[in-house]
Design a protein around this motif. Structure first.
Motif, PDB file in Angstrom:
ATOM      1  N   LEU A   1      48.637  42.750  45.482  1.00  0.00           N
ATOM      2  CA  LEU A   1      47.109  41.909  45.427  1.00  0.00           C
ATOM      3  C   LEU A   1      47.358  41.663  43.664  1.00  0.00           C
ATOM      4  O   LEU A   1      46.926  40.517  43.498  1.00  0.00           O
ATOM      5  N   VAL A   2      47.383  42.321  42.795  1.00  0.00           N
ATOM      6  CA  VAL A   2      46.874  41.952  41.762  1.00  0.00           C
ATOM      7  C   VAL A   2      48.413  40.760  41.162  1.00  0.00           C
ATOM      8  O   VAL A   2      48.301  39.868  40.569  1.00  0.00           O
ATOM      9  N   ALA A   3      49.561  41.035  41.597  1.00  0.00           N
ATOM     10  CA  ALA A   3      50.745  40.356  40.785  1.00  0.00           C
ATOM     11  C   ALA A   3      50.480  39.078  42.166  1.00  0.00           C
ATOM     12  O   ALA A   3      50.424  38.094  40.693  1.00  0.00           O
ATOM     13  N   SER A   4      49.688  38.570  42.908  1.00  0.00           N
ATOM     14  CA  SER A   4      49.531  37.536  44.014  1.00  0.00           C
ATOM     15  C   SER A   4      48.753  36.784  42.852  1.00  0.00           C
ATOM     16  O   SER A   4      48.893  35.270  42.652  1.00  0.00           O
ATOM     17  N   ILE A   5      47.767  37.433  42.347  1.00  0.00           N
ATOM     18  CA  ILE A   5      46.382  36.617  41.850  1.00  0.00           C
ATOM     19  C   ILE A   5      47.332  35.901  40.077  1.00  0.00           C
ATOM     20  O   ILE A   5      47.087  35.331  40.115  1.00  0.00           O
ATOM     21  N   LEU A   6      47.976  37.055  39.974  1.00  0.00           N
ATOM     22  CA  LEU A   6      48.222  36.803  37.918  1.00  0.00           C
ATOM     23  C   LEU A   6      49.525  35.234  38.785  1.00  0.00           C
ATOM     24  O   LEU A   6      49.837  34.600  37.439  1.00  0.00           O
ATOM     25  N   LEU A   7      50.285  35.665  39.570  1.00  0.00           N
ATOM     26  CA  LEU A   7      51.092  34.279  40.090  1.00  0.00           C
ATOM     27  C   LEU A   7      51.235  33.410  40.258  1.00  0.00           C
ATOM     28  O   LEU A   7      51.095  31.895  39.650  1.00  0.00           O
ATOM     29  N   TYR A   8      49.669  32.803  41.168  1.00  0.00           N
ATOM     30  CA  TYR A   8      49.082  32.372  41.543  1.00  0.00           C
ATOM     31  C   TYR A   8      48.357  30.963  40.383  1.00  0.00           C
ATOM     32  O   TYR A   8      48.559  30.172  40.183  1.00  0.00           O
ATOM     33  N   ASP A   9      47.903  32.025  39.241  1.00  0.00           N
ATOM     34  CA  ASP A   9      47.462  31.545  38.198  1.00  0.00           C
ATOM     35  C   ASP A   9      47.820  31.094  36.983  1.00  0.00           C
ATOM     36  O   ASP A   9      48.248  30.174  36.096  1.00  0.00           O
TER      37      ASP A   9
ATOM     38  N   LEU B   1      35.303  42.412  40.770  1.00  0.00           N
ATOM     39  CA  LEU B   1      36.164  42.095  39.400  1.00  0.00           C
ATOM     40  C   LEU B   1      37.608  41.105  39.743  1.00  0.00           C
ATOM     41  O   LEU B   1      38.248  40.103  38.604  1.00  0.00           O
ATOM     42  N   LEU B   2      38.458  41.298  40.768  1.00  0.00           N
ATOM     43  CA  LEU B   2      39.343  40.929  40.404  1.00  0.00           C
ATOM     44  C   LEU B   2      39.401  39.474  41.011  1.00  0.00           C
ATOM     45  O   LEU B   2      40.375  38.555  40.338  1.00  0.00           O
ATOM     46  N   HIS B   3      38.346  39.247  41.564  1.00  0.00           N
ATOM     47  CA  HIS B   3      38.265  37.060  42.065  1.00  0.00           C
ATOM     48  C   HIS B   3      38.006  37.031  40.409  1.00  0.00           C
ATOM     49  O   HIS B   3      38.120  35.535  40.124  1.00  0.00           O
ATOM     50  N   ILE B   4      37.037  37.487  39.607  1.00  0.00           N
ATOM     51  CA  ILE B   4      36.199  37.106  38.608  1.00  0.00           C
ATOM     52  C   ILE B   4      37.572  36.830  37.817  1.00  0.00           C
ATOM     53  O   ILE B   4      37.764  35.903  37.144  1.00  0.00           O
ATOM     54  N   GLY B   5      37.881  38.057  37.288  1.00  0.00           N
ATOM     55  CA  GLY B   5      39.515  37.947  36.306  1.00  0.00           C
ATOM     56  C   GLY B   5      40.501  36.817  36.813  1.00  0.00           C
ATOM     57  O   GLY B   5      41.099  36.339  35.701  1.00  0.00           O
ATOM     58  N   GLY B   6      40.488  36.242  37.850  1.00  0.00           N
ATOM     59  CA  GLY B   6      40.937  35.973  38.370  1.00  0.00           C
ATOM     60  C   GLY B   6      41.637  33.913  37.924  1.00  0.00           C
ATOM     61  O   GLY B   6      41.770  33.579  37.349  1.00  0.00           O
ATOM     62  N   MET B   7      40.203  34.239  38.161  1.00  0.00           N
ATOM     63  CA  MET B   7      39.563  33.201  38.034  1.00  0.00           C
ATOM     64  C   MET B   7      39.355  32.615  36.541  1.00  0.00           C
ATOM     65  O   MET B   7      39.478  31.135  36.349  1.00  0.00           O
ATOM     66  N   TYR B   8      39.062  33.574  35.470  1.00  0.00           N
ATOM     67  CA  TYR B   8      39.074  33.532  34.089  1.00  0.00           C
ATOM     68  C   TYR B   8      39.928  33.274  33.582  1.00  0.00           C
ATOM     69  O   TYR B   8      40.778  31.936  32.481  1.00  0.00           O
ATOM     70  N   LEU B   9      41.491  33.735  34.203  1.00  0.00           N
ATOM     71  CA  LEU B   9      42.836  33.208  33.335  1.00  0.00           C
ATOM     72  C   LEU B   9      43.191  32.455  34.213  1.00  0.00           C
ATOM     73  O   LEU B   9      43.889  31.945  33.165  1.00  0.00           O
ATOM     74  N   ASN B  10      42.545  32.054  35.550  1.00  0.00           N
ATOM     75  CA  ASN B  10      43.109  30.905  36.404  1.00  0.00           C
ATOM     76  C   ASN B  10      42.868  29.913  34.797  1.00  0.00           C
ATOM     77  O   ASN B  10      43.834  28.671  34.216  1.00  0.00           O
ATOM     78  N   ASP B  11      42.106  30.049  33.652  1.00  0.00           N
ATOM     79  CA  ASP B  11      41.041  28.552  33.124  1.00  0.00           C
ATOM     80  C   ASP B  11      42.266  28.755  31.931  1.00  0.00           C
ATOM     81  O   ASP B  11      42.624  27.975  31.438  1.00  0.00           O
TER      82      ASP B  11
ATOM     83  N   ALA C   1      48.292  34.535  49.389  1.00  0.00           N
ATOM     84  CA  ALA C   1      48.522  35.533  49.587  1.00  0.00           C
ATOM     85  C   ALA C   1      47.423  36.768  49.083  1.00  0.00           C
ATOM     86  O   ALA C   1      47.396  38.081  49.732  1.00  0.00           O
ATOM     87  N   CYS C   2      46.503  36.112  48.570  1.00  0.00           N
ATOM     88  CA  CYS C   2      45.876  37.169  47.099  1.00  0.00           C
ATOM     89  C   CYS C   2      44.875  37.738  48.826  1.00  0.00           C
ATOM     90  O   CYS C   2      44.369  38.767  48.842  1.00  0.00           O
ATOM     91  N   ARG C   3      44.104  36.345  49.736  1.00  0.00           N
ATOM     92  CA  ARG C   3      43.393  37.143  50.452  1.00  0.00           C
ATOM     93  C   ARG C   3      44.205  37.930  51.319  1.00  0.00           C
ATOM     94  O   ARG C   3      43.296  38.573  51.818  1.00  0.00           O
ATOM     95  N   PHE C   4      45.395  37.336  51.584  1.00  0.00           N
ATOM     96  CA  PHE C   4      46.360  38.659  52.855  1.00  0.00           C
ATOM     97  C   PHE C   4      45.950  40.087  52.210  1.00  0.00           C
ATOM     98  O   PHE C   4      45.799  40.877  53.029  1.00  0.00           O
ATOM     99  N   PHE C   5      46.070  40.193  51.431  1.00  0.00           N
ATOM    100  CA  PHE C   5      46.376  41.872  50.713  1.00  0.00           C
ATOM    101  C   PHE C   5      44.958  42.359  50.164  1.00  0.00           C
ATOM    102  O   PHE C   5      45.026  43.259  50.089  1.00  0.00           O
TER     103      PHE C   5
END
Length: 262
Positions: A124-132, A59-69, A147-151
């Motif tokens: 982990l969530v902060a890394s995803i949002l920061l990257y997006d 869910l974090l991966h898919i959500g991160g990819m959605y927010l990326n777009d 950092a996303c994969r690290f955490f």
């Protein structure tokens, strides 16, 4: 695309296909491999914990990819009009809602289902949002992606409830180094420009760490896997290191497929 009475009509893909494209669903197994690695290093907690880890990570991966777009919609409307939002296959508002919901759901799965600590989950969530939000604006975005994969690996280990071990940190660092090199190459696919050799060396970092950290019977197991990984990385990099007919897509897709070997 089909033509009728001199007019051209572009067929809108099925909604399910659009959602899979947005979520980069083909990369989900690499998320599961990271969860499995952390879970194994942590001592193999109950299988239900592994289930919640994989569900939360997915869910974090898919959500991160959605927010990326969603974050990239301005850039995509100018340079990548084939992406689902600028192509009109899905509304931008819908992507924001689905992405935010998936991120929230994944976070709760890790905290309540897998007993991951609040601090690791937030990092982990902060890394995803920061990257997006920043990956199109800063040159060090590969580090944020790493950092996303690290955490994620640390979250999987943390679910065991065992005291922290160096093996978990070194495994997470090895994965992060690999992702730094992979993301650097992937950025060149969209931004263009030449590819330097030195960032690609990060991709080989897990092999070096394997030789340094494994001993006894684990040394030979690590050596065998490292040789397989080395052969795979060399094969993938050939598509960008040759002087003619550079094919970045083949390198990136191959390196993504190699994540479970790390």
């Amino acid at each position: 695309m089909r033509s009728h009475m001199g007019m051209t009509h572009i067929q809108t893909p099925p909604k399910w296909r659009t959602l899979l494209i947005l979520g980069r669903a083909s990369n989900v197994p690499t998320v599961w491999s990271n969860c499995l690695a952390g879970w194994l290093i942590g001592g193999m907690a109950e299988y239900i914990v592994l289930f919640w880890l994989c569900l939360g990570g997915t869910l974090l991966h898919i959500g991160g990819m959605y927010l990326n777009d969603a974050f990239d919609v301005g850039f995509d409307r100018r340079f990548r009009q084939e992406r689902p939002i600028p192509a009109g296959h899905i509304e931008e508002k819908t992507v924001w809602i689905l992405g935010s919901g998936a991120i929230s759901g994944g976070f709760l799965c890790l905290l309540w289902g897998a007993n991951v600590s609040l601090m690791i989950g937030l990092l982990l969530v902060a890394s995803i949002l920061l990257y997006d939000a920043l990956h199109k604006h800063v040159s060090f975005s590969p580090v944020i992606m790493a950092a996303c994969r690290f955490f994620l690996i640390l979250a999987a280990f943390d679910s065991s409830g065992n005291p922290w071990q160096g093996s978990a940190l070194w495994t997470a660092f090895a994965m992060a180094a690999y992702i730094v090199g992979l993301t650097y190459v992937a950025r060149r696919e969209s931004t263009g420009g030449g590819i330097a050799i030195w960032p690609c060396l990060f991709i080989a970092a897990p092999i070096g760490l394997s030789f340094l950290l494994n001993n006894g019977r684990f040394f030979w197991m690590g050596l065998m896997v490292s040789l397989v990984l080395l052969a795979w990385v060399v094969w993938c990099l050939q598509f960008i290191l040759r002087s003619q007919n550079v094919q970045i897509f083949k390198t990136v897709s191959g390196l993504l497929a190699g994540i479970p070997l790390v």
